[in-house]
Design a protein around this motif. Structure first.
Motif, mmCIF file in Angstrom:
data_model
loop_
_atom_site.group_PDB
_atom_site.id
_atom_site.type_symbol
_atom_site.label_atom_id
_atom_site.label_comp_id
_atom_site.label_asym_id
_atom_site.label_seq_id
_atom_site.Cartn_x
_atom_site.Cartn_y
_atom_site.Cartn_z
ATOM 1 N N ASP A 4 2.447 -11.257 2.102
ATOM 2 C CA ASP A 4 1.599 -10.101 1.825
ATOM 3 C C ASP A 4 2.190 -8.803 2.344
ATOM 4 O O ASP A 4 1.818 -7.725 1.893
ATOM 5 C CB ASP A 4 0.218 -10.300 2.451
ATOM 6 C CG ASP A 4 -0.661 -11.237 1.624
ATOM 7 O OD1 ASP A 4 -0.274 -11.551 0.485
ATOM 8 O OD2 ASP A 4 -1.720 -11.647 2.129
ATOM 9 N N ALA A 5 3.102 -8.882 3.313
ATOM 10 C CA ALA A 5 3.718 -7.688 3.888
ATOM 11 C C ALA A 5 5.021 -7.323 3.191
ATOM 12 O O ALA A 5 5.686 -6.367 3.575
ATOM 13 C CB ALA A 5 3.965 -7.886 5.379
ATOM 14 N N GLU A 6 5.369 -8.063 2.159
ATOM 15 C CA GLU A 6 6.616 -7.820 1.436
ATOM 16 C C GLU A 6 6.440 -6.682 0.437
ATOM 17 O O GLU A 6 5.418 -6.588 -0.249
ATOM 18 C CB GLU A 6 7.018 -9.100 0.691
ATOM 19 C CG GLU A 6 8.246 -8.966 -0.171
ATOM 20 C CD GLU A 6 8.486 -10.198 -1.032
ATOM 21 O OE1 GLU A 6 9.508 -10.232 -1.733
ATOM 22 O OE2 GLU A 6 7.634 -11.113 -0.996
ATOM 23 N N VAL A 7 7.435 -5.798 0.357
ATOM 24 C CA VAL A 7 7.446 -4.768 -0.681
ATOM 25 C C VAL A 7 8.153 -5.351 -1.906
ATOM 26 O O VAL A 7 9.311 -5.760 -1.833
ATOM 27 C CB VAL A 7 8.164 -3.496 -0.199
ATOM 28 C CG1 VAL A 7 8.257 -2.478 -1.337
ATOM 29 C CG2 VAL A 7 7.430 -2.880 0.985
ATOM 30 N N LEU A 8 7.452 -5.393 -3.021
ATOM 31 C CA LEU A 8 7.990 -5.991 -4.235
ATOM 32 C C LEU A 8 8.958 -5.047 -4.931
ATOM 33 O O LEU A 8 8.713 -3.835 -5.003
ATOM 34 C CB LEU A 8 6.859 -6.347 -5.200
ATOM 35 C CG LEU A 8 5.824 -7.366 -4.720
ATOM 36 C CD1 LEU A 8 4.733 -7.544 -5.767
ATOM 37 C CD2 LEU A 8 6.481 -8.699 -4.392
ATOM 38 N N THR A 9 10.046 -5.578 -5.450
ATOM 39 C CA THR A 9 10.932 -4.798 -6.306
ATOM 40 C C THR A 9 10.248 -4.554 -7.646
ATOM 41 O O THR A 9 9.261 -5.219 -7.987
ATOM 42 C CB THR A 9 12.250 -5.545 -6.546
ATOM 43 O OG1 THR A 9 11.962 -6.764 -7.245
ATOM 44 C CG2 THR A 9 12.958 -5.854 -5.237
ATOM 45 N N SER A 10 10.777 -3.610 -8.413
ATOM 46 C CA SER A 10 10.182 -3.299 -9.702
ATOM 47 C C SER A 10 10.165 -4.512 -10.623
ATOM 48 O O SER A 10 9.204 -4.728 -11.376
ATOM 49 C CB SER A 10 10.937 -2.137 -10.364
ATOM 50 O OG SER A 10 10.714 -0.936 -9.661
ATOM 51 N N SER A 11 11.228 -5.319 -10.604
ATOM 52 C CA SER A 11 11.265 -6.486 -11.476
ATOM 53 C C SER A 11 10.193 -7.496 -11.072
ATOM 54 O O SER A 11 9.564 -8.122 -11.934
ATOM 55 C CB SER A 11 12.655 -7.133 -11.439
ATOM 56 O OG SER A 11 12.987 -7.559 -10.120
ATOM 57 N N ARG A 12 9.949 -7.642 -9.776
ATOM 58 C CA ARG A 12 8.913 -8.568 -9.323
ATOM 59 C C ARG A 12 7.519 -8.013 -9.590
ATOM 60 O O ARG A 12 6.578 -8.782 -9.824
ATOM 61 C CB ARG A 12 9.107 -8.902 -7.851
ATOM 62 C CG ARG A 12 10.419 -9.633 -7.567
ATOM 63 C CD ARG A 12 10.470 -10.155 -6.162
ATOM 64 N NE ARG A 12 9.493 -11.226 -5.960
ATOM 65 C CZ ARG A 12 9.168 -11.711 -4.756
ATOM 66 N NH1 ARG A 12 9.735 -11.202 -3.667
ATOM 67 N NH2 ARG A 12 8.290 -12.677 -4.635
ATOM 68 N N SER A 73 0.114 -0.671 -1.169
ATOM 69 C CA SER A 73 -0.128 -1.150 0.195
ATOM 70 C C SER A 73 0.461 -0.140 1.169
ATOM 71 O O SER A 73 1.659 -0.166 1.467
ATOM 72 C CB SER A 73 0.486 -2.538 0.394
ATOM 73 O OG SER A 73 -0.117 -3.478 -0.475
ATOM 74 N N HIS A 74 -0.353 0.766 1.664
ATOM 75 C CA HIS A 74 0.138 1.838 2.529
ATOM 76 C C HIS A 74 0.744 1.286 3.818
ATOM 77 O O HIS A 74 1.668 1.887 4.376
ATOM 78 C CB HIS A 74 -1.003 2.807 2.855
ATOM 79 C CG HIS A 74 -1.525 3.561 1.672
ATOM 80 N ND1 HIS A 74 -0.814 4.577 1.069
ATOM 81 C CD2 HIS A 74 -2.673 3.430 0.968
ATOM 82 C CE1 HIS A 74 -1.513 5.059 0.059
ATOM 83 N NE2 HIS A 74 -2.642 4.387 -0.030
ATOM 84 N N ASP A 75 0.229 0.135 4.282
ATOM 85 C CA ASP A 75 0.713 -0.389 5.558
ATOM 86 C C ASP A 75 2.147 -0.896 5.476
ATOM 87 O O ASP A 75 2.836 -0.987 6.497
ATOM 88 C CB ASP A 75 -0.205 -1.499 6.062
ATOM 89 C CG ASP A 75 -0.362 -2.646 5.076
ATOM 90 O OD1 ASP A 75 -0.205 -2.419 3.867
ATOM 91 O OD2 ASP A 75 -0.645 -3.770 5.530
ATOM 92 N N VAL A 76 2.630 -1.221 4.276
ATOM 93 C CA VAL A 76 4.024 -1.670 4.127
ATOM 94 C C VAL A 76 4.869 -0.648 3.361
ATOM 95 O O VAL A 76 6.062 -0.844 3.177
ATOM 96 C CB VAL A 76 4.104 -3.055 3.447
ATOM 97 C CG1 VAL A 76 3.373 -4.084 4.270
ATOM 98 C CG2 VAL A 76 3.565 -3.012 2.020
ATOM 99 N N GLY A 77 4.234 0.432 2.903
ATOM 100 C CA GLY A 77 4.976 1.501 2.240
ATOM 101 C C GLY A 77 5.429 1.183 0.833
ATOM 102 O O GLY A 77 6.492 1.645 0.404
ATOM 103 N N GLY A 78 4.636 0.433 0.086
ATOM 104 C CA GLY A 78 5.007 0.125 -1.298
ATOM 105 C C GLY A 78 4.039 -0.862 -1.912
ATOM 106 O O GLY A 78 2.961 -1.137 -1.370
ATOM 107 N N ILE A 79 4.415 -1.398 -3.063
ATOM 108 C CA ILE A 79 3.587 -2.383 -3.755
ATOM 109 C C ILE A 79 3.872 -3.759 -3.149
ATOM 110 O O ILE A 79 5.008 -4.223 -3.155
ATOM 111 C CB ILE A 79 3.891 -2.386 -5.267
ATOM 112 C CG1 ILE A 79 3.553 -1.015 -5.866
ATOM 113 C CG2 ILE A 79 3.100 -3.481 -5.981
ATOM 114 C CD1 ILE A 79 3.973 -0.869 -7.326
ATOM 115 N N SER A 80 2.832 -4.392 -2.628
ATOM 116 C CA SER A 80 2.950 -5.726 -2.045
ATOM 117 C C SER A 80 2.266 -6.731 -2.966
ATOM 118 O O SER A 80 1.589 -6.341 -3.935
ATOM 119 C CB SER A 80 2.305 -5.753 -0.657
ATOM 120 O OG SER A 80 0.887 -5.828 -0.766
#
Length: 226
Positions: A4-12, A73-80
């Motif tokens: 849940d704390a992972e920032v997803l790449t655009s492809s993901r 997801s503001h806590d991880v700085g991107g889309i999680s």
């Protein structure tokens, strides 16, 4: 680090997001078309309940005949992974009242200012717009309330025949090329497509430049208009 704390790449993001959502400017977004203001209240209330249960809350923009939704997801700085998961719940909620998703219309914009001395002009722009400095990043002024475009500064000497202020317009990746073609058809000039499909640089007849951008915010240090 949990999933849940992972920032997803655009492809993901593409793999996980519902088909009626798009990644635009580092956020997962969609728009729901509704008959009128009253018709929007039921899905918005149900979305709010689902968000509370998930402890993850979208930005909701409620208008007369549409509802804008943004997830990040503001806590991880991107889309999680939490974002496409909640987006799926929202899409199912919206389908019941008959709201029509129109993700192709979602856009975002930032304002870039080329300058030889950002420190000298930053107070002017802060006083004019009400923006404040980003923590730990003096090169950008984030929107104070999420409604105004971010302003960012790029070190650059003056160059004849080109404006100093330019727009970065973010559109869904599947609409970017059509937007570029429309701009050229409207009298614009393609300056470079070297960085496509991340961004295209265009100019109007007076030499004022702008970028059509997709997905994650593009690398301003590599901005070809600088």
């Amino acid at each position: 680090m949990s999933d849940d704390a992972e920032v997803l790449t655009s492809s993901r993001v593409d793999e996980r997001a519902p088909r009626d959502w798009r990644e635009v400017d580092g956020m997962l977004r969609t728009r729901l078309k509704v008959a009128d203001y009253a018709a929007a209240l039921d899905p918005v209330n149900r979305i709010a309940k689902a968000a509370d249960e998930a402890d993850h809350h979208p930005d909701i923009d409620l208008r007369y005949n549409w509802v804008g939704l943004r997830l990040v997801s503001h806590d991880v700085g991107g889309i999680s992974p939490r974002d496409p998961e909640l987006a799926g719940q929202i899409s199912r909620i919206a389908a019941d009242p008959g709201a029509e998703p129109v993700p192709e219309v979602v856009t975002s914009m930032t304002v870039g200012i080329d300058t030889a001395d950002a420190d000298a002009i930053r107070p002017f722009w802060m006083a004019l717009t009400g923006h404040g400095e980003a923590k730990g990043d003096a090169s950008s002024l984030p929107s104070p309330d999420g409604q105004l475009p971010q302003i960012w500064f790029r070190e650059s000497e003056a160059r004849e025949g080109r404006g100093r202020v330019h727009l970065d317009v973010y559109v869904p990746h599947d609409r970017a090329l059509a937007r570029v073609e429309a701009v050229v058809a409207a009298g614009g000039r393609l300056v470079t497509d070297e960085f496509a499909p991340s961004w295209w640089v265009l100019a109007d007849a007076d030499g004022n430049e702008a970028c059509v951008c997709t997905r994650q915010p593009h690398d301003q240090s590599a901005h070809p208009t600088a």
